[in-house]
Design a protein around this motif. Structure first.
Motif, PDB file in Angstrom:
ATOM      1  N   UNK A  16       0.635  -1.024   0.074  1.00 47.33           N
ATOM      2  CA  UNK A  16       0.098   0.065   0.034  1.00 47.33           C
ATOM      3  C   UNK A  16       0.757   1.075  -0.118  1.00 47.33           C
ATOM      4  N   UNK A  17       0.486   2.231  -1.060  1.00 52.35           N
ATOM      5  CA  UNK A  17       1.160   3.362  -0.887  1.00 52.35           C
ATOM      6  C   UNK A  17       0.535   4.136   0.215  1.00 52.35           C
ATOM      7  N   UNK A  18       1.075   5.241   0.924  1.00 52.11           N
ATOM      8  CA  UNK A  18       0.671   6.163   1.808  1.00 52.11           C
ATOM      9  C   UNK A  18       0.928   7.377   0.912  1.00 52.11           C
ATOM     10  N   UNK A  19      -0.162   8.291   1.014  1.00 51.83           N
ATOM     11  CA  UNK A  19       0.100   9.491   0.407  1.00 51.83           C
ATOM     12  C   UNK A  19      -0.345  10.753   1.373  1.00 51.83           C
ATOM     13  N   UNK A  20      -0.141  12.022   1.057  1.00 51.87           N
ATOM     14  CA  UNK A  20      -0.583  13.097   1.823  1.00 51.87           C
ATOM     15  C   UNK A  20      -2.227  13.361   1.441  1.00 51.87           C
ATOM     16  N   UNK A  21      -2.992  13.556   2.237  1.00 54.01           N
ATOM     17  CA  UNK A  21      -4.468  14.284   1.844  1.00 54.01           C
ATOM     18  C   UNK A  21      -4.346  15.675   2.671  1.00 54.01           C
ATOM     19  N   UNK A  62      -6.408  18.233   2.119  1.00 45.67           N
ATOM     20  CA  UNK A  62      -7.521  18.590   2.605  1.00 45.67           C
ATOM     21  C   UNK A  62      -7.799  18.036   4.106  1.00 45.67           C
ATOM     22  N   UNK A  63      -7.423  17.064   4.352  1.00 45.04           N
ATOM     23  CA  UNK A  63      -7.582  16.718   5.691  1.00 45.04           C
ATOM     24  C   UNK A  63      -6.346  16.925   6.665  1.00 45.04           C
ATOM     25  N   UNK A  64      -5.418  17.945   6.033  1.00 45.43           N
ATOM     26  CA  UNK A  64      -4.238  18.295   6.737  1.00 45.43           C
ATOM     27  C   UNK A  64      -3.266  17.142   7.214  1.00 45.43           C
ATOM     28  N   UNK A  65      -3.140  16.274   6.399  1.00 42.23           N
ATOM     29  CA  UNK A  65      -2.094  15.141   6.811  1.00 42.23           C
ATOM     30  C   UNK A  65      -0.589  15.748   6.631  1.00 42.23           C
ATOM     31  N   UNK A  66       0.180  14.880   6.898  1.00 40.88           N
ATOM     32  CA  UNK A  66       1.569  15.228   7.004  1.00 40.88           C
ATOM     33  C   UNK A  66       2.275  14.981   8.123  1.00 40.88           C
ATOM     34  N   UNK A  67       3.633  15.370   8.165  1.00 42.25           N
ATOM     35  CA  UNK A  67       4.512  15.152   9.574  1.00 42.25           C
ATOM     36  C   UNK A  67       4.260  16.115  10.746  1.00 42.25           C
ATOM     37  N   UNK A  68       3.865  15.953  11.492  1.00 42.02           N
ATOM     38  CA  UNK A  68       3.650  16.727  12.829  1.00 42.02           C
ATOM     39  C   UNK A  68       4.954  16.913  13.709  1.00 42.02           C
ATOM     40  N   UNK A 109       5.872  16.115   2.012  1.00 43.77           N
ATOM     41  CA  UNK A 109       5.795  16.051   3.603  1.00 43.77           C
ATOM     42  C   UNK A 109       7.023  16.992   3.974  1.00 43.77           C
ATOM     43  N   UNK A 110       8.218  16.904   3.409  1.00 40.64           N
ATOM     44  CA  UNK A 110       8.940  17.787   4.070  1.00 40.64           C
ATOM     45  C   UNK A 110       8.801  19.344   3.833  1.00 40.64           C
TER      46      UNK A 110
END
Length: 202
Positions: free
Chosen positions: A4-9, A11-17, A85-86
């Motif tokens: 499974x590939x993980x991606x950034x959404x 609109x949901x403000x995904x990413x590295x915290x 992500x960076x």
């Protein structure tokens, strides 16, 4: 076994915290937390006097084993997802968000340098004998925390960086399609896919 590939959404403000200093990395559910006994590229002490650590923060197309109950599968991040992500991490002003083993928030650790490896032969990581693929997110962290430096870094209790954040699952693609889309830098993923396919046929 699924891949499974993980991606950034966005609109949901995904990413590295946050970036965590950990003994070794892994993945837990959609919340990314590197924490396992599997081997990973370790960070280097760029300067003992200045207390700076440097190493890979996120490596593209690296298969990571994941277990959710009895469901076992592999996940990976594309080069584009690693780059985005960076960018989002810095845009959100999270440079000083850090933890110890994903369990305790830390004060005094700050990301002071961040870059994407574009050319392996001429990348700064070579100075520290780090063999990372093109597309890797590298970073240097300043440690203004004597307890962490003396009790964890100098003693070897922490050996690498890890990320914390949320990512979305992209629609699963056939193993063959993933292999065809990988570049020459990603032979490791192709090899793993073959191993997974062979184990499923046993």
């Amino acid at each position: 076994m699924r891949i499974v590939e993980l991606v950034i959404d966005e609109f949901q403000q995904d990413g590295v915290e946050a970036i965590s200093v950990v003994e070794s990395p892994a993945i837990e559910q959609n919340f990314i937390a590197l924490k396992s006994k599997s081997a990973e590229v370790k960070f280097a002490e760029v300067s003992k006097d200045k207390k700076i650590l440097m190493g890979p923060i996120l490596i593209p197309n690296k298969p990571i084993f994941r277990m959710n109950g009895e469901d076992e599968y592999y996940i990976y991040f594309s080069r584009e997802t690693v780059r985005r992500a960076s960018e989002l991490y810095l845009q959100a002003g999270n440079q000083s968000q850090s933890t110890l083993e994903h369990e305790m928030k830390l004060q005094g650790l700050t990301l002071v340098e961040s870059w994407i490896v574009e050319d392996k032969a001429n990348d700064k990581s070579n100075v520290y004998n780090m063999d990372v693929p093109v597309g890797t997110w590298m970073g240097s962290v300043k440690v203004n925390n004597d307890e962490i430096w003396n009790d964890y870094v100098k003693t070897g209790k922490v050996k690498g960086f890890s990320i914390e954040g949320y990512f979305a699952d992209k629609a699963e693609a056939p193993k063959e399609a993933i292999a065809e889309n990988l570049s020459a830098d990603d032979l490791m993923v192709k090899k793993l896919i073959n191993i997974i396919k062979e184990s499923e046929n046993e």
